[in-house]
Design a protein around this motif. Structure first.
Motif, PDB file in Angstrom:
ATOM      1  N   ALA A 245       0.827  -1.210   0.000  1.00 42.78           N
ATOM      2  CA  ALA A 245       0.000   0.000   0.000  1.00 42.78           C
ATOM      3  C   ALA A 245       0.854   1.250   0.000  1.00 42.78           C
ATOM      4  CB  ALA A 245      -0.928  -0.014   1.214  1.00 42.78           C
ATOM      5  N   GLU A 246       2.075   1.137   0.518  1.00 45.07           N
ATOM      6  CA  GLU A 246       2.998   2.291   0.561  1.00 45.07           C
ATOM      7  C   GLU A 246       3.773   2.442  -0.742  1.00 45.07           C
ATOM      8  OE1 GLU A 246       1.737   0.689   4.172  1.00 45.07           O
ATOM      9  OE2 GLU A 246       3.232  -0.285   2.867  1.00 45.07           O
ATOM     10  N   GLY A 247       3.571   1.508  -1.682  1.00 43.28           N
ATOM     11  CA  GLY A 247       4.263   1.599  -2.965  1.00 43.28           C
ATOM     12  C   GLY A 247       5.585   0.860  -3.009  1.00 43.28           C
ATOM     13  N   ARG A 248       5.954   0.171  -1.945  1.00 43.98           N
ATOM     14  CA  ARG A 248       7.209  -0.590  -1.953  1.00 43.98           C
ATOM     15  C   ARG A 248       7.033  -1.863  -2.774  1.00 43.98           C
ATOM     16  NH1 ARG A 248       8.810  -2.963   2.491  1.00 43.98           N
ATOM     17  NH2 ARG A 248       6.745  -2.890   3.506  1.00 43.98           N
ATOM     18  N   LEU A 249       8.095  -2.276  -3.465  1.00 35.52           N
ATOM     19  CA  LEU A 249       8.102  -3.536  -4.201  1.00 35.52           C
ATOM     20  C   LEU A 249       8.899  -4.546  -3.382  1.00 35.52           C
ATOM     21  CD1 LEU A 249       8.720  -2.263  -7.853  1.00 35.52           C
ATOM     22  CD2 LEU A 249       6.558  -2.939  -6.793  1.00 35.52           C
ATOM     23  N   VAL A 250       8.205  -5.577  -2.897  1.00 37.26           N
ATOM     24  CA  VAL A 250       8.820  -6.537  -1.984  1.00 37.26           C
ATOM     25  C   VAL A 250       8.902  -7.905  -2.654  1.00 37.26           C
ATOM     26  CG1 VAL A 250       8.680  -7.636   0.275  1.00 37.26           C
ATOM     27  CG2 VAL A 250       7.839  -5.287  -0.031  1.00 37.26           C
ATOM     28  N   PRO A 251      10.121  -8.475  -2.809  1.00 36.02           N
ATOM     29  CA  PRO A 251      10.237  -9.812  -3.398  1.00 36.02           C
ATOM     30  C   PRO A 251       9.945 -10.891  -2.360  1.00 36.02           C
ATOM     31  CG  PRO A 251      12.415  -8.949  -2.903  1.00 36.02           C
ATOM     32  CD  PRO A 251      11.432  -7.855  -2.545  1.00 36.02           C
ATOM     33  N   VAL A 252       9.253 -11.943  -2.790  1.00 40.92           N
ATOM     34  CA  VAL A 252       8.929 -13.074  -1.925  1.00 40.92           C
ATOM     35  C   VAL A 252       9.431 -14.340  -2.601  1.00 40.92           C
ATOM     36  CG1 VAL A 252       7.115 -14.375  -0.776  1.00 40.92           C
ATOM     37  CG2 VAL A 252       6.888 -11.896  -1.060  1.00 40.92           C
ATOM     38  N   ALA A 253      10.247 -15.112  -1.904  1.00 44.11           N
ATOM     39  CA  ALA A 253      10.829 -16.317  -2.493  1.00 44.11           C
ATOM     40  C   ALA A 253       9.969 -17.553  -2.274  1.00 44.11           C
ATOM     41  CB  ALA A 253      12.227 -16.554  -1.927  1.00 44.11           C
ATOM     42  N   ALA A 254       9.167 -17.576  -1.189  1.00 39.25           N
ATOM     43  CA  ALA A 254       8.347 -18.746  -0.892  1.00 39.25           C
ATOM     44  C   ALA A 254       7.199 -18.346   0.009  1.00 39.25           C
ATOM     45  CB  ALA A 254       9.181 -19.836  -0.229  1.00 39.25           C
ATOM     46  N   GLY A 255       6.073 -19.033  -0.123  1.00 36.72           N
ATOM     47  CA  GLY A 255       4.932 -18.754   0.745  1.00 36.72           C
ATOM     48  C   GLY A 255       3.641 -19.240   0.142  1.00 36.72           C
ATOM     49  N   GLU A 256       2.576 -19.225   0.967  1.00 34.65           N
ATOM     50  CA  GLU A 256       1.236 -19.591   0.522  1.00 34.65           C
ATOM     51  C   GLU A 256       0.536 -18.328   0.027  1.00 34.65           C
ATOM     52  OE1 GLU A 256      -0.339 -22.395   0.274  1.00 34.65           O
ATOM     53  OE2 GLU A 256       0.952 -23.804   1.355  1.00 34.65           O
ATOM     54  N   VAL A 257       0.009 -18.391  -1.185  1.00 34.99           N
ATOM     55  CA  VAL A 257      -0.583 -17.224  -1.825  1.00 34.99           C
ATOM     56  C   VAL A 257      -2.108 -17.317  -1.806  1.00 34.99           C
ATOM     57  CG1 VAL A 257      -0.809 -15.953  -3.995  1.00 34.99           C
ATOM     58  CG2 VAL A 257       1.408 -16.887  -3.313  1.00 34.99           C
ATOM     59  N   PHE A 258      -2.744 -16.209  -1.424  1.00 36.30           N
ATOM     60  CA  PHE A 258      -4.208 -16.115  -1.438  1.00 36.30           C
ATOM     61  C   PHE A 258      -4.586 -14.840  -2.186  1.00 36.30           C
ATOM     62  CE2 PHE A 258      -2.916 -18.526   2.225  1.00 36.30           C
ATOM     63  CZ  PHE A 258      -3.803 -19.588   2.254  1.00 36.30           C
ATOM     64  N   PHE A 259      -5.570 -14.958  -3.096  1.00 40.28           N
ATOM     65  CA  PHE A 259      -5.970 -13.824  -3.919  1.00 40.28           C
ATOM     66  C   PHE A 259      -7.324 -13.262  -3.524  1.00 40.28           C
ATOM     67  CE2 PHE A 259      -3.397 -16.288  -7.119  1.00 40.28           C
ATOM     68  CZ  PHE A 259      -2.351 -15.390  -7.179  1.00 40.28           C
ATOM     69  N   GLY A 260      -7.588 -12.062  -4.017  1.00 35.78           N
ATOM     70  CA  GLY A 260      -8.913 -11.483  -3.969  1.00 35.78           C
ATOM     71  C   GLY A 260      -9.420 -11.138  -2.578  1.00 35.78           C
ATOM     72  N   PRO A 261     -10.743 -11.289  -2.345  1.00 46.17           N
ATOM     73  CA  PRO A 261     -11.353 -10.881  -1.083  1.00 46.17           C
ATOM     74  C   PRO A 261     -10.704 -11.530   0.132  1.00 46.17           C
ATOM     75  CG  PRO A 261     -13.048 -11.362  -2.693  1.00 46.17           C
ATOM     76  CD  PRO A 261     -11.756 -11.800  -3.285  1.00 46.17           C
ATOM     77  N   VAL A 262     -10.266 -12.786  -0.008  1.00 47.27           N
ATOM     78  CA  VAL A 262      -9.591 -13.452   1.111  1.00 47.27           C
ATOM     79  C   VAL A 262      -8.327 -12.697   1.480  1.00 47.27           C
ATOM     80  CG1 VAL A 262      -8.434 -15.569   1.844  1.00 47.27           C
ATOM     81  CG2 VAL A 262     -10.552 -15.705   0.553  1.00 47.27           C
ATOM     82  N   ALA A 263      -7.616 -12.221   0.454  1.00 52.25           N
ATOM     83  CA  ALA A 263      -6.377 -11.503   0.713  1.00 52.25           C
ATOM     84  C   ALA A 263      -6.624 -10.240   1.506  1.00 52.25           C
ATOM     85  CB  ALA A 263      -5.695 -11.161  -0.612  1.00 52.25           C
ATOM     86  N   SER A 264      -7.768  -9.585   1.282  1.00 54.52           N
ATOM     87  CA  SER A 264      -8.023  -8.302   1.935  1.00 54.52           C
ATOM     88  C   SER A 264      -8.221  -8.438   3.440  1.00 54.52           C
ATOM     89  CB  SER A 264      -9.265  -7.647   1.307  1.00 54.52           C
ATOM     90  OG  SER A 264     -10.431  -8.393   1.598  1.00 54.52           O
TER      91      SER A 264
END
Length: 268
Positions: A245-264
Motif C-alpha cells: 500500500a505504501e508503494g514498496r516492491l517486496v520480493p517473496v521467495a516462498a509462501g502460501e498465496v491467497f488472492f482477492g477478497p480473502v487476501a483483503s
C-alpha cells in the motif's frame, strides 16, 4: 491403456518407469539418482500413497489420478534449478489444453479455463487442479533435479488451503495415461525453452501471460508473517513481487498465496 511416452519425448531420448502403485514418484526418482541414474527419466503412477507437497502436506493420488516426476542431473546452481518449476507449469497447462479440446468443444463457454498460480500450481476456475514440487540433491556429476507433478484427474482432495477440483468434475473425461503422454511431449518443448536457466526470460514472459491474480490483491503467508499488497510481477529469479500500500516492491521467495477478497482480510 498403459503409461507411455509421447512421440516427442521418445525421440528426445526420455525414458520411463511406470508403477501400478507407489509411495512417491519423487522418492523413486531421488533413489534412482542416488543409485547412479542421470536421466532424463520419468517416474509415473496413477496411485500414489505417500507423496509430500509443500510444507510436508500429504500429496496422495487415489487410483486414477496422475503422479509424475521427471529426473535429470544438471550442471546448474540450485537457485537456477528452482526456476524450472515455471517451465513445468507451462508444460502442464499446455498438456491440459491439449487433452481438453473435446470438452472445450462440447461445453463451449463453460469449458475449463486454466491459469498458473505462483509459485507452481495450476488452477481451473480458481480451484487447484495441479500441484508441482521440486527437489534437488547433489550427486556425482551435478545436481539431481526432480520435478513432481500431481494432477487431480478423477478426484480432488478436500480441506486444502486452496479449494481443489478434478478434471472429471470439470467435464474433462480423460485418463491419467492420456494426460501423461501429452505432458511428456509438452515437457520437451518447455524444458528446451528453459535451457538450463538460459531461457528463463522467455519462460517468465509466457508464464506471466497465464498467471492467476496478476494485478490483484494478494496475501502471502511465509510461515512467520503475512505480507499484503498487489501481485505486481515475478522477477528474473522467479520471486513474486508484491506492491504494498505504501508503494514498496517486496520480493517473496516462498509462501502460501491467497488472492482477492480473502487476501483483503489477511487470508484468515
Amino acid at each position: 491403456m498403459a503409461f507411455a511416452l509421447g512421440p516427442r519425448a521418445s525421440a528426445a531420448g526420455y525414458r520411463l518407469a511406470a508403477f501400478e502403485r507407489t509411495g512417491s514418484t519423487n522418492s523413486e526418482a531421488i533413489e534412482h539418482a542416488r543409485a547412479g541414474e542421470r536421466g532424463p527419466m520419468w517416474f509415473v503412477t496413477s496411485e500414489q500413497t505417500a507423496g509430500r507437497g509443500r510444507r510436508q502436506r500429504a500429496w496422495i493420488a487415489p487410483r486414477g489420478n496422475l503422479a509424475a516426476s521427471i529426473l535429470e542431473v544438471m550442471d546448474v546452481a540450485p537457485a537456477v534449478a528452482a526456476t524450472l518449476g515455471f517451465a513445468a507449469g507451462l508444460a502442464e497447462e499446455a498438456a491440459l489444453e491439449k487433452v481438453s479440446l473435446e470438452a472445450a468443444l462440447r461445453l463451449g463457454e463453460g469449458r475449463p479455463r486454466y491459469a498458473l498460480k505462483w509459485p507452481n500450481d495450476v488452477l481451473a476456475g480458481g480451484k487447484k487442479l495441479v500441484g508441482i514440487g521440486l527437489e534437488a540433491e547433489a550427486v556425482g556429476g551435478g545436481l539431481a533435479v526432480v520435478v513432481g507433478i500431481g494432477t487431480n484427474v478423477v478426484a480432488a482432495p478436500e480441506g486444502t488451503p486452496t479449494p481443489a477440483v478434478s478434471l472429471a468434475a470439470l467435464g474433462v473425461q480423460i485418463s491419467a495415461e492420456e494426460l501423461f503422454m501429452a505432458l511428456s511431449d509438452t515437457w520437451v518443448e518447455f524444458r528446451g525453452i528453459w535451457d538450463n536457466g538460459r531461457g528463463f526470460a522467455e519462460i517468465r514472459r509466457l508464464w506471466l501471460e497465464r498467471a492467476a491474480g496478476l494485478g490483484e490483491k494478494v496475501a502471502i503467508h511465509t510461515g512467520t508473517m503475512t505480507l499484503e499488497g498487489v501481485f505486481d510481477t515475478i522477477d528474473d529469479t522467479g520471486c513474486l513481487i508484491v506492491r504494498t500500500a505504501e508503494g514498496r516492491l517486496v520480493p517473496v521467495a516462498a509462501g502460501e498465496v491467497f488472492f482477492g477478497p480473502v487476501a483483503s482480510v489477511g487470508a484468515a
